[in-house]
Write a protein that holds these residues in place. Structure first.
Motif, PDB file in Angstrom:
ATOM      1  N   GLN A 187       8.489 -10.007  -1.819  1.00 59.67           N
ATOM      2  CA  GLN A 187       7.530 -11.104  -1.696  1.00 59.67           C
ATOM      3  C   GLN A 187       6.108 -10.645  -1.982  1.00 59.67           C
ATOM      4  N   MET A 188       5.770  -9.406  -1.608  1.00 57.18           N
ATOM      5  CA  MET A 188       4.416  -8.912  -1.845  1.00 57.18           C
ATOM      6  C   MET A 188       4.188  -8.585  -3.315  1.00 57.18           C
ATOM      7  N   VAL A 189       5.217  -8.090  -4.000  1.00 57.39           N
ATOM      8  CA  VAL A 189       5.093  -7.882  -5.447  1.00 57.39           C
ATOM      9  C   VAL A 189       4.966  -9.224  -6.146  1.00 57.39           C
ATOM     10  N   THR A 190       5.722 -10.209  -5.699  1.00 57.14           N
ATOM     11  CA  THR A 190       5.597 -11.565  -6.258  1.00 57.14           C
ATOM     12  C   THR A 190       4.191 -12.102  -6.056  1.00 57.14           C
ATOM     13  N   LEU A 191       3.624 -11.865  -4.877  1.00 54.93           N
ATOM     14  CA  LEU A 191       2.255 -12.299  -4.608  1.00 54.93           C
ATOM     15  C   LEU A 191       1.276 -11.619  -5.555  1.00 54.93           C
ATOM     16  N   ALA A 192       1.458 -10.322  -5.801  1.00 57.44           N
ATOM     17  CA  ALA A 192       0.580  -9.608  -6.730  1.00 57.44           C
ATOM     18  C   ALA A 192       0.634 -10.227  -8.120  1.00 57.44           C
ATOM     19  N   LEU A 193       1.826 -10.614  -8.552  1.00 58.10           N
ATOM     20  CA  LEU A 193       1.973 -11.289  -9.844  1.00 58.10           C
ATOM     21  C   LEU A 193       1.234 -12.629  -9.849  1.00 58.10           C
ATOM     22  N   GLN A 194       1.376 -13.374  -8.775  1.00 56.76           N
ATOM     23  CA  GLN A 194       0.708 -14.679  -8.677  1.00 56.76           C
ATOM     24  C   GLN A 194      -0.812 -14.523  -8.673  1.00 56.76           C
ATOM     25  N   LEU A 195      -1.295 -13.408  -8.127  1.00 51.93           N
ATOM     26  CA  LEU A 195      -2.733 -13.177  -8.082  1.00 51.93           C
ATOM     27  C   LEU A 195      -3.292 -12.742  -9.437  1.00 51.93           C
ATOM     28  N   GLY A 196      -2.410 -12.402 -10.364  1.00 51.39           N
ATOM     29  CA  GLY A 196      -2.856 -11.991 -11.693  1.00 51.39           C
ATOM     30  C   GLY A 196      -3.085 -10.513 -11.840  1.00 51.39           C
ATOM     31  N   ALA A 197      -2.517  -9.711 -10.935  1.00 56.37           N
ATOM     32  CA  ALA A 197      -2.689  -8.259 -10.998  1.00 56.37           C
ATOM     33  C   ALA A 197      -1.941  -7.679 -12.196  1.00 56.37           C
ATOM     34  N   ARG A 198      -2.524  -6.644 -12.779  1.00 57.79           N
ATOM     35  CA  ARG A 198      -1.856  -5.934 -13.870  1.00 57.79           C
ATOM     36  C   ARG A 198      -1.046  -4.746 -13.356  1.00 57.79           C
ATOM     37  N   ARG A 199      -1.356  -4.337 -12.129  1.00 53.57           N
ATOM     38  CA  ARG A 199      -0.678  -3.194 -11.519  1.00 53.57           C
ATOM     39  C   ARG A 199      -0.563  -3.454 -10.019  1.00 53.57           C
ATOM     40  N   VAL A 200       0.540  -3.007  -9.436  1.00 52.83           N
ATOM     41  CA  VAL A 200       0.698  -3.068  -7.985  1.00 52.83           C
ATOM     42  C   VAL A 200       1.131  -1.691  -7.494  1.00 52.83           C
ATOM     43  N   GLU A 201       0.473  -1.217  -6.475  1.00 55.97           N
ATOM     44  CA  GLU A 201       0.812   0.059  -5.866  1.00 55.97           C
ATOM     45  C   GLU A 201       1.553  -0.209  -4.556  1.00 55.97           C
ATOM     46  N   VAL A 202       2.813   0.159  -4.511  1.00 57.30           N
ATOM     47  CA  VAL A 202       3.591   0.045  -3.282  1.00 57.30           C
ATOM     48  C   VAL A 202       3.391   1.360  -2.534  1.00 57.30           C
ATOM     49  N   ALA A 203       2.440   1.354  -1.621  1.00 61.65           N
ATOM     50  CA  ALA A 203       1.967   2.587  -0.994  1.00 61.65           C
ATOM     51  C   ALA A 203       2.418   2.656   0.454  1.00 61.65           C
ATOM     52  N   HIS A 204       3.387   3.503   0.732  1.00 59.58           N
ATOM     53  CA  HIS A 204       3.797   3.705   2.113  1.00 59.58           C
ATOM     54  C   HIS A 204       2.666   4.387   2.879  1.00 59.58           C
ATOM     55  N   VAL A 205       2.536   4.028   4.135  1.00 66.23           N
ATOM     56  CA  VAL A 205       1.470   4.574   4.970  1.00 66.23           C
ATOM     57  C   VAL A 205       1.506   6.092   4.959  1.00 66.23           C
ATOM     58  N   GLN A 206       0.316   6.692   4.803  1.00 70.43           N
ATOM     59  CA  GLN A 206       0.141   8.138   4.918  1.00 70.43           C
ATOM     60  C   GLN A 206      -0.412   8.400   6.317  1.00 70.43           C
ATOM     61  N   TYR A 207       0.211   9.295   7.051  1.00 71.48           N
ATOM     62  CA  TYR A 207      -0.120   9.449   8.466  1.00 71.48           C
ATOM     63  C   TYR A 207      -1.254  10.437   8.702  1.00 71.48           C
ATOM     64  N   TYR A 208      -2.452   9.939   8.427  1.00 77.40           N
ATOM     65  CA  TYR A 208      -3.701  10.625   8.729  1.00 77.40           C
ATOM     66  C   TYR A 208      -4.609   9.603   9.426  1.00 77.40           C
ATOM     67  N   GLY A 209      -5.706  10.060   9.980  1.00 76.56           N
ATOM     68  CA  GLY A 209      -6.687   9.146  10.543  1.00 76.56           C
ATOM     69  C   GLY A 209      -6.070   8.186  11.544  1.00 76.56           C
ATOM     70  N   TRP A 210      -6.363   6.897  11.359  1.00 81.27           N
ATOM     71  CA  TRP A 210      -5.883   5.883  12.287  1.00 81.27           C
ATOM     72  C   TRP A 210      -4.375   5.702  12.191  1.00 81.27           C
ATOM     73  N   ALA A 211      -3.792   5.963  11.031  1.00 83.72           N
ATOM     74  CA  ALA A 211      -2.337   5.855  10.891  1.00 83.72           C
ATOM     75  C   ALA A 211      -1.624   6.886  11.745  1.00 83.72           C
ATOM     76  N   LEU A 212      -2.193   8.081  11.858  1.00 81.79           N
ATOM     77  CA  LEU A 212      -1.582   9.107  12.694  1.00 81.79           C
ATOM     78  C   LEU A 212      -1.584   8.664  14.152  1.00 81.79           C
ATOM     79  N   ARG A 213      -2.685   8.043  14.576  1.00 84.57           N
ATOM     80  CA  ARG A 213      -2.750   7.534  15.950  1.00 84.57           C
ATOM     81  C   ARG A 213      -1.700   6.448  16.176  1.00 84.57           C
ATOM     82  N   ASN A 214      -1.380   5.660  15.149  1.00 86.87           N
ATOM     83  CA  ASN A 214      -0.439   4.544  15.283  1.00 86.87           C
ATOM     84  C   ASN A 214       0.933   4.848  14.692  1.00 86.87           C
TER      85      ASN A 214
END
Length: 383
Positions: A187-214
């Protein structure tokens, strides 16, 4: 070892003493991430900004940033990523884009899409802005706003994307994946297409900073990751020629480490709002490193001679199994910040690697999930 001790390893300071002669080739940097400010209207629980945010009064001024952009171009940098926080919080953003464009840099605005008005975007386009990247938190508005910690963020991102496309500025959509949204990758890739994006980065969370805390609240299950990867491969075939889909296996579920930013101090650098120059955005988590500032040093001097940049260049700092591994100049030992966060030693093999003696810790951490409420990113002081 009790699993709860994995979150608090004892830090081992890297050997940053000067080397008699270099055991590495000094490359020219290609990319510069300029964190213009830590101020941001969003409070994403996976934000890569440090827990201690730079206050507004410590930020570099327009003239200093313009000088840095010129020095970066002379050093060989091609791409400039204007980030934050939210770069739109800077009143001189248009002037900064003009300065970067005048230096011949390709400019990419990395924005929350909340804080940049339609009028400002038009001025940025005229100033020479080359590309825009926005992040989306989910395909469902209520969930997206909850993750961002900002009511109405989803609607504003959609409206901003439409304005970017109307100006014919190339658009990339960054989709940050974690347990709360991983089952809606399609659904999020579909949304990127609807928004007119030429590229979509499916980026899994990297556990640094606030992500490490969560981490416990964000960590997906192995089954969710496996299904998401299959979905991405299917979407690539389905939308081939319509949109470029970038995605990689998330670290905690990989067998081999990534060559973090093409290797420490090889091709990229990061400048904090206050002017400290880092090999990567999380480098300040490593104790004992000395970071030089553009307030006192030229960018060329920092790139070549800064103790922090030279700390993990080459291979002589490596421990086994990296030191004798045939991949040591392919993945460069993986991520130093991740090695520190999980093993307590920044020189250790990235524990994501299946050859690391600490690999079992990664598997254990991937199983540690919680339903605790997010610890939202605290806004940077503005006063």
């Amino acid at each position: 070892m009790a699993l709860d001790t994995l979150d608090a390893p004892s830090a081992s300071r890297p050997d940053t003493s000067p080397r008699p002669e270099r055991d590495f080739k000094l490359h020219s940097p290609l990319g510069l991430l300029a964190e213009l400010t830590h101020r941001c209207p969003l409070s994403c629980p996976y934000c890569s900004n440090p827990l201690a945010l730079d206050p507004r009064q410590s930020e570099l001024d327009t003239e200093t940033w313009a000088r840095v952009f010129s020095e970066a171009a002379n050093l060989g940098v091609l791409q400039l990523h204007l980030s934050g926080g939210e770069p739109g919080a800077r009143r001189d953003l248009v002037e900064l884009v003009q300065a970067a464009h005048a230096s011949g840099l390709y400019t990419n605005l990395i924005t929350s899409a909340v804080g940049v008005t339609k009028e400002t975007l038009q001025r940025l386009a005229k100033a020479g802005l080359d590309h825009v990247q926005i992040s989306i938190q989910d395909s469902e508005p209520a969930s997206a706003d909850r993750i961002a910690g900002y009511e109405g963020a989803f609607a504003r991102k959609n409206a901003f994307a439409a304005e970017v496309v109307a100006l014919n500025i190339p658009l990339t959509v960054n989709v940050v994946i974690h347990r709360a949204n991983i089952e809606r990758v399609e659904q999020m890739v579909t949304l990127a297409l609807q928004l007119g994006a030429r590229r979509v980065e499916v980026a899994h969370v990297q556990y640094y900073g606030w992500a490490l805390r969560n981490r416990g609240a964000l960590m997906p299950t192995a089954a969710q990751v496996e299904q998401a990867l299959k979905t991405v491969e299917s979407l690539r075939k389905q939308h081939h020629g319509m949109i470029v889909i970038d995605a990689v296996v998330p670290d905690y579920y990989a067998r081999l480490p990534k060559p973090c930013l093409s290797g420490w101090g090889r091709r990229s650098l990061n400048i904090t709002p206050g002017g400290r120059v880092l090999p990567c955005h999380a480098a300040e988590t490593i104790p004992g490193l000395e970071f030089w500032s553009v307030r006192e040093h030229s960018l060329a001097d920092i790139w070549a001679n800064s103790p922090a940049f030279n700390a993990f260049r080459g291979t002589s700092w490596m421990q086994e199994p990296c030191r004798s591994c045939e991949r040591r100049e392919i993945d460069f030992g993986g991520c130093r910040c991740q090695a520190l966060a999980i093993t307590g030693d920044a020189r250790a093999t990235d524990p994501v690697c299946h050859l690391s003696p600490h690999h079992a810790k990664v598997a254990a951490l991937a199983e540690m999930r919680s339903d605790a409420a997010y610890a939202y990113r605290t806004p940077a002081p503005s006063k």
